[in-house]
Design an enzyme around this catalytic site. Structure first.
Site, mmCIF file in Angstrom:
data_model
loop_
_atom_site.group_PDB
_atom_site.id
_atom_site.type_symbol
_atom_site.label_atom_id
_atom_site.label_comp_id
_atom_site.label_asym_id
_atom_site.label_seq_id
_atom_site.Cartn_x
_atom_site.Cartn_y
_atom_site.Cartn_z
ATOM 1 C CG ASP A 7 -1.858 1.166 1.252
ATOM 2 O OD1 ASP A 7 -2.665 1.276 0.316
ATOM 3 O OD2 ASP A 7 -1.798 1.982 2.197
ATOM 4 C CD GLU B 41 -2.191 2.130 -3.656
ATOM 5 O OE1 GLU B 41 -3.087 2.891 -4.053
ATOM 6 O OE2 GLU B 41 -1.470 2.419 -2.685
HETATM 7 C C1 OTU Z 1 -4.070 3.685 -0.617
HETATM 8 O O1 OTU Z 1 -4.353 4.648 -1.614
HETATM 9 C C2 OTU Z 1 -5.335 2.912 -0.357
HETATM 10 O O2 OTU Z 1 -5.770 2.286 -1.531
HETATM 11 C C3 OTU Z 1 -6.378 3.827 0.208
HETATM 12 O O3 OTU Z 1 -7.612 3.192 0.379
HETATM 13 C C4 OTU Z 1 -5.839 4.355 1.527
HETATM 14 O O4 OTU Z 1 -6.710 5.345 2.001
HETATM 15 C C5 OTU Z 1 -4.442 4.954 1.404
HETATM 16 O O5 OTU Z 1 -3.562 4.186 0.589
HETATM 17 C C6 OTU Z 1 -3.787 5.052 2.762
HETATM 18 O O6 OTU Z 1 -3.500 3.764 3.252
HETATM 19 O O7 OTU Z 1 -4.105 8.077 -2.082
HETATM 20 O O8 OTU Z 1 -6.601 7.776 -2.848
HETATM 21 O O9 OTU Z 1 0.051 6.682 -4.985
HETATM 22 O O10 OTU Z 1 -2.556 7.144 -4.291
HETATM 23 O O11 OTU Z 1 -1.509 5.009 -1.718
HETATM 24 C C7 OTU Z 1 -5.813 6.644 -2.728
HETATM 25 C C8 OTU Z 1 -0.544 5.907 -4.032
HETATM 26 C C9 OTU Z 1 -4.463 6.960 -2.183
HETATM 27 C C10 OTU Z 1 -1.733 6.586 -3.377
HETATM 28 C C11 OTU Z 1 -2.425 5.550 -2.578
HETATM 29 C C12 OTU Z 1 -3.598 5.841 -1.762
#
Ligand code: OTU
Length: 630
Positions: A284, A326
């Site tokens: 993540d 991700e």
């Molecule tokens: C991720 O996404 C998860 O998919 C989200 O559900 C979480 O809220 C977040 O991390 C924190 O754990 O900004 O709008 O470049 O874009 O890590 C999604 C990566 C997010 C980010 C991503 C993030």
């Protein structure tokens, strides 16, 4: 010792020989010579580093020896077929455990439903013990070694992995590696003054330091969690202030990977979960792991070294396990998470095996809204540099918002704003039923909503109504194009039955992403055949999944290549193989006729009809998969 024990030991030695030098080099580069926090004696640093590397090696070797035999056998099979996740019969399914089936035990009882759909890869969203109260859908982990009690137990997780493996499915789990919950034992220890655990996080002592960092940082949740730091007076020392780094919500504390202890802790988490039967780790927020003053703190070289080191170490302990990056960022930056050869700077498959193709996902939605395939075609060209052994995760929707700004380097701001307004239903002629979410610094607001709602399906839609048919055609097109791209396609829960948005009243203020996190509608899922929108859509999608599984050209190694010379409203690309395949999608509500260079015969393998490539009609939002026959 039996011969199998001996051969397991020999295989481990062999993997250590191959992968340890890679990890050792990366970790020395990351942690050698960097002055540590004040409680590490610098003069002992070299000896300390050797000792620490010994601990890393010991952790990996121990995990390899403790790996259950069934998982070691799976490793062996996957090493013999290293392209397993690129094959056209692979299909993922992503869901929140509680919303899909209540508990992990409930998920096990639904595996038949998923198998019938053709699912081979399960991705339950975060299910480890969470922050109490708000927890960002589980992305605030309080304990990486236990399961959220509402959802089940560690034993249930192992049982799910076993059942999945029996059913020929892989299990993907989120490892929220950038931050822990404020409830996590490390954060709690820091709060009561333990310096060892304070050093697990980024704690700044002065408002000036905070301001200096903020000057070059973006914001992920500018409205609901502005800024990147949260005051935590209990962390203060010597009468100063204390701000903890919180890229996301204030209760999600960013870990300090400049501290080698943090690297080792997260490695131990990965090794532990791998030995519980997890096959794929979704890392993540991958870009955020390393911080440095004066930078955006996204995708820094050290972040790549950390992930590359994890990969090398997992290749020793659990060689069948995959890493999934991700990174919802500019497409060129996403490609960098597959890895790079140090010497040549060329793409190399030494980092994540999988990464989200957010670029194509976003460009597809944009293409349907604007009727213009040009940006999607340009993007396909840029993405073709991916290492052939790595694969995209291709998808239509996920649990997050659609972030238009990730295409800011390719698409004019004005277009992104227009598309964002379109999906919020705020432009003339828009059919969409989505909602605008937050955006950073004047960027286009991102979009929330289930796929079925974004294509305009009304919750009570009945087939036969013109708008329902059009909406379903658009939804099917998004999936038909996505299933033909190179990569492992992941269905988002409910899309298979055209599930619409969660009730607006159930969406918490300030967290609009819950609009597309409804409960699974099992009545809808029970509807079969052509009588209902859900039944019709599910049957059509099921057919695509089945046809796809038998098309060698849809193996994920070779990239999709855009087709030139198409009308502006037609998206088209080619997949190569012994029997090449063309995917053609009419983005408009009127029929168009496409004329491809002649010299070959074609067959629409979904409609099962021979077609004339020189005069090929495409109905409103129709997509065709044309197999080229000479
Ligand atoms: C991720 O996404 C998860 O998919 C989200 O559900 C979480 O809220 C977040 O991390 C924190 O754990 O900004 O709008 O470049 O874009 O890590 C999604 C990566 C997010 C980010 C991503 C993030």
């Amino acid at each position: 010792m039996t011969s199998s024990v001996l051969s397991r030991a020999a295989a481990l030695d062999d993997r250590l020989d191959r992968h340890w030098p890679v990890a050792d080099t990366l970790l020395r580069r990351l942690y050698g010579g960097t002055p540590g926090p004040d409680h590490w004696p610098n003069r002992w640093l070299d000896r300390w580093l050797d000792h620490w590397l010994g601990q890393v090696r010991e952790a990996v070797t121990r995990a390899a020896r403790n790996r259950p035999q069934a998982l070691a056998d799976l490793d062996t099979r996957r090493q013999a077929e290293p392209d397993w996740f690129q094959r056209p019969d692979q299909l993922g399914y992503c869901f929140y455990v509680d919303r899909f089936a209540g508990t992990l035990a409930g998920v096990r009882r639904r595996l038949d439903y998923l198998a019938e759909l053709g699912v081979t890869y399960l991705h339950p969203l975060p299910l480890l013990a969470m922050q109490s109260g708000d927890n960002d859908g589980g992305f605030a982990v309080a304990d990486y070694r236990s399961v959220e009690p509402r959802l089940g137990t560690a034993e249930d997780l192992r049982a799910l992995a076993e059942d999945a493996h029996q059913a020929g499915m892989a299990l993907c789990l989120d490892v929220v590696c950038n931050h822990t919950a404020r409830d996590h034992a490390w954060a709690q220890a820091a709060l009561v003054g333990d310096p060892t655990y304070r050093a697990y996080y980024h704690v700044l002592d002065s408002a000036d330091e905070v301001a200096a960092y903020e000057a070059t940082l973006g914001q992920v949740f500018p409205k609901t969690a502005p800024g990147n730091f949260t005051p935590e007076p209990s962390l203060a020392r010597d009468g100063g202030g204390a701000w903890v780094w919180t890229t996301f919500y204030p209760y999600q504390w960013d870990l300090n990977y400049a501290n080698p202890a943090v690297f080792l802790e997260m490695l131990e988490v990965l090794l532990h979960l791998a030995n519980q039967g997890v096959d794929v780790f979704r890392l993540d927020s991958t870009p955020f792991l390393w911080k440095a003053p004066g930078t955006s703190c996204r995708g820094l070289p050290q972040t790549h070294w950390i992930v590359q080191a994890w990969r090398a170490l997992l290749a020793i302990a659990a060689p069948g396990v995959l890493l999934k990056g991700e990174a919802i960022v500019d497409p060129d930056d996403v490609v960098s998470f597959f890895g790079r050869d140090e010497a040549t700077g060329q793409p190399a498959a030494n980092e994540c095996h999988l990464a989200y193709n957010n670029g194509m996902m976003t460009a597809l939605w944009l293409a349907q809204a604007t009727g213009d395939a040009t940006p999607a075609h340009a993007l396909l060209d840029r993405l073709a540099g991916r290492p052939r052994q790595a694969a995209w995760i291709t998808y239509v929707r996920c649990h997050d918002d659609i972030i238009w700004d990730a295409l800011a380097a390719l698409i004019p701001q004005e277009t992104l704003h227009r598309v964002s307004a379109f999906y919020a239903g705020a432009t003339a002629g828009s059919y969409a039923l989505g909602a605008a979410f937050q955006a950073d610094g004047g960027g286009a607001p991102s979009t929330n909503g289930m796929a079925a709602s974004l294509v305009g399906l009304r919750p009570e839609g009945h087939p036969g109504e013109a708008d329902t048919d059009a909406a379903l055609a658009r939804l099917l097109q998004l999936y038909q194009v996505t299933l033909a791209l190179d990569g492992l396609p992941v269905l988002y829960m409910g899309d298979e039955v055209a599930l619409t948005n969660a009730p607006v009243a159930s969406v918490p203020a300030g967290e609009g992403r819950w609009l597309h996190r409804p409960h699974m509608d099992w009545d809808r899922a029970a509807q079969r055949g052509g009588g209902t929108a859900a039944g019709m859509f599910r049957a059509a999608l099921r057919r695509l999944i089945q046809v796809r599984a038998g098309l060698p050209a849809l193996h994920g190694a070779e990239p999709a290549r855009p087709l030139a010379g198409l009308p502006g409203g037609v998206l088209g690309f080619q997949r190569t193989g012994s029997r090449p395949l063309l995917c053609l999608a009419n983005l408009m509500g009127e029929t168009v006729t496409v004329s491809l260079p002649t010299g070959f015969a074609g067959r629409d393998v979904v409609a099962e009809e021979d077609v004339d490539p020189a005069a090929l009609p495409l109905g409103p939002w129709q997509t065709r998969w044309i197999e080229v026959r000479s």
